[in-house]
Design an enzyme around this catalytic site. Structure first.
Site, PDB file in Angstrom:
ATOM      1  N   ASP A 183      36.208  44.471  41.963  1.00  0.00           N
ATOM      2  CA  ASP A 183      35.010  43.748  42.362  1.00  0.00           C
ATOM      3  C   ASP A 183      34.114  44.643  42.779  1.00  0.00           C
ATOM      4  OD1 ASP A 183      36.357  41.423  41.755  1.00  0.00           O
ATOM      5  OD2 ASP A 183      36.585  40.629  43.823  1.00  0.00           O
ATOM      6  N   ASP A 221      36.935  29.221  36.173  1.00  0.00           N
ATOM      7  CA  ASP A 221      37.302  29.291  37.767  1.00  0.00           C
ATOM      8  C   ASP A 221      37.527  27.838  37.614  1.00  0.00           C
ATOM      9  OD1 ASP A 221      36.835  31.806  38.055  1.00  0.00           O
ATOM     10  OD2 ASP A 221      34.896  31.351  39.219  1.00  0.00           O
TER      11      ASP A 221
END
Lengths: 257, 220
Positions: free
Chosen positions: A12, A131
């Site tokens: 990330d 997601d």
């Protein structure tokens, strides 16, 4: 079969630095992306994924430079996701040296974008990131829906139907994250992973919830994933990618050693 | 100064290929990315990459008037095809409802799904996901200077849905299994071409490219 199951460390990246948040809060600095990527490559990572979580669009250029720098010295496939909204964004990332681009929210708001992008650059470059969160109650048949904005916004889209549609629209791969599990370290949502992996004709990467190496093996053996993605267990040197591969090999999974 | 030309015909990003070549090239070798036939004619080594669909590849090659220069190079000097740069060397592809390709070698580029259906392989049950994506073994089927320093059955990175089926199986330099056994590398005279991506295949991929940059195009 001699095609290896892949282990993909995920970074990330926020404003050009590697961070890892637990459920998107408590973001901890984990270093320079080029250094981290180089280490993963040396440890035997099969691919590397960067998720740009930079909030400000002013700082979006930073991820392009990160990819450029990594691509100059790391010779394994690179995927970049986060904030990809237009074909121009896709092309900018590929030109910087990415091999694949992960499209998430933009696909939900405009599915045609996936079609357009895959027609332009080829399905092999287009990963659709999904997601999903379980919405069925205890005792009901399993049902998962798509959520956006880090799991905060519901869309009402059924995850399995959505994954099929995205493959149909030209996604070359599905990056599946369980929002219930992300950051929890209690393992993948294996039922979700398996349901999607068995429903789509393209490879599926399992993500969200890895806390130990056994979880990675489960993702392949029980979740039927083609690849497993993890962030924090590799970032904070709890385990190396090499150890992860050894573990998978011990469990009878074909990996690149 | 010796020149390594990476042929650019607008199909896919060539940065990774050129960076990998720069990484392994000798000090007196220069890597250029070019769509100029004059550069292709002048270069000492030719790298012919490509990704995307067969129709678009052939269209771009034609529009840029690169078919003849590339074919000429493939007959004359050390030449390395990668992925689509291997596939379009054949006569015909099943992609896009059938596309005539460059025809350097007789044979067809076939869709994995068709091969599975013909051989009675249940793709869904066997969980054979297309594209064939990831690290698979390449079994070297002939000794070749480009395989030097690379162990038998090493893994390389693949991403493709079509594979080459040359009429002359003697062209094969490597084979790979994915539901079926297919030709994953070919070699003939001064030409070597791979279905996988050496520029994305870590140390073994770099070794293959390094061997190419040192290759004079002969078999010994």
């Amino acid at each position: 079969m001699s095609l290896a199951k892949r282990i993909i460390p995920c970074l990330d990246v926020d404003n050009g630095r590697v961070v890892k948040g637990v459920k998107f809060v408590d973001i901890r600095d984990a270093g320079d992306p080029v250094e981290v990527a180089r280490r993963y490559d040396q440890e035997g990572a099969d691919e590397i994924t960067f998720l740009d979580i930079t909030a400000s669009s002013d700082n979006r250029e930073t991820i392009v430079h990160v990819v450029e720098r990594v691509a100059e010295e790391v010779f394994i496939p690179l995927t970049v996701g986060g904030g990809i909204r237009t074909v121009a964004d896709v092309q900018r990332m590929l030109n910087a040296g990415a091999d694949k681009v992960a499209i998430n929210t933009a696909a939900v708001f405009n599915p045609e974008f996936v079609k357009e992008a895959s027609e332009r650059v080829g399905s092999q470059c287009i990963v659709v990131a999904i997601d999903a969160k379980k919405v069925s109650a205890e005792g009901e048949p399993n049902r998962w829906e798509i959520f956006t904005h880090g799991g905060r916004k519901e869309t009402g889209l059924d995850a399995i139907e959505w994954a099929k549609k995205m493959a149909d629209y030209g996604a070359g791969e599905i990056l599946l994250t369980s929002m219930d599990r992300d950051g929890t370290k209690i393992g993948f949502d294996l039922e979700l992973t398996r349901a999607i992996a068995e429903a789509v004709p393209v490879p599926v990467i399992a993500s969200g919830g890895v806390g130990n190496l056994e979880h990675l093996a489960e993702g392949v053996l029980e979740g039927k994933a083609d690849a497993v993605l993890a962030a924090s267990i590799f970032h904070f040197a709890e385990y190396t990618v090499g150890e992860a591969k050894q573990k998978m090999a011990e469990r009878g999974i074909e990996v690149r050693l | 100064m010796s020149l390594i030309a990476v042929v650019d015909y607008g199909m896919g990003n060539l940065r990774s290929v050129s960076k990998a070549l720069e990484h392994v090239a000798m000090a007196d070798q220069k890597v250029i990315v070019t769509s100029d036939p004059a550069d292709i004619a002048a270069a000492d080594h030719i790298v012919f990459p490509g990704q995307g669909a067969a129709r678009d590849c052939m269209l771009e090659l034609r529009q840029r008037r690169l078919i003849e220069p590339v074919l000429k190079a493939a007959r004359e000097k050390p030449f390395f095809g990668i992925c689509m740069g291997l596939q379009v060397l054949l006569a015909h592809s099943q992609e896009n409802k059938g596309i005539e390709c460059m025809g350097l070698y007789d044979g067809e580029v076939r869709f994995f799904g068709n091969a599975f259906a013909e051989q009675g392989i249940n793709q869904k049950e066997a969980m054979l996901k297309i594209p064939h994506m990831g690290w698979n073994r390449v079994h070297q089927t002939q000794a070749h200077p480009l395989w030097q320093g690379i162990a038998q059955d090493s893994r390389f990175y693949f991403v493709h849905s079509y594979y080459v089926s040359p009429v002359d199986q003697g062209l094969a330099a490597g084979e790979t299994e994915f539901g079926i056994k297919f030709v994953s590398a070919i070699a003939r005279d001064n030409v070597f071409a791979a279905q996988f991506h050496p520029e994305k295949s870590a140390a073994d991929g770099l070794q293959l490219l390094e061997n190419f940059t040192r290759w004079n195009g002969s078999q010994n």
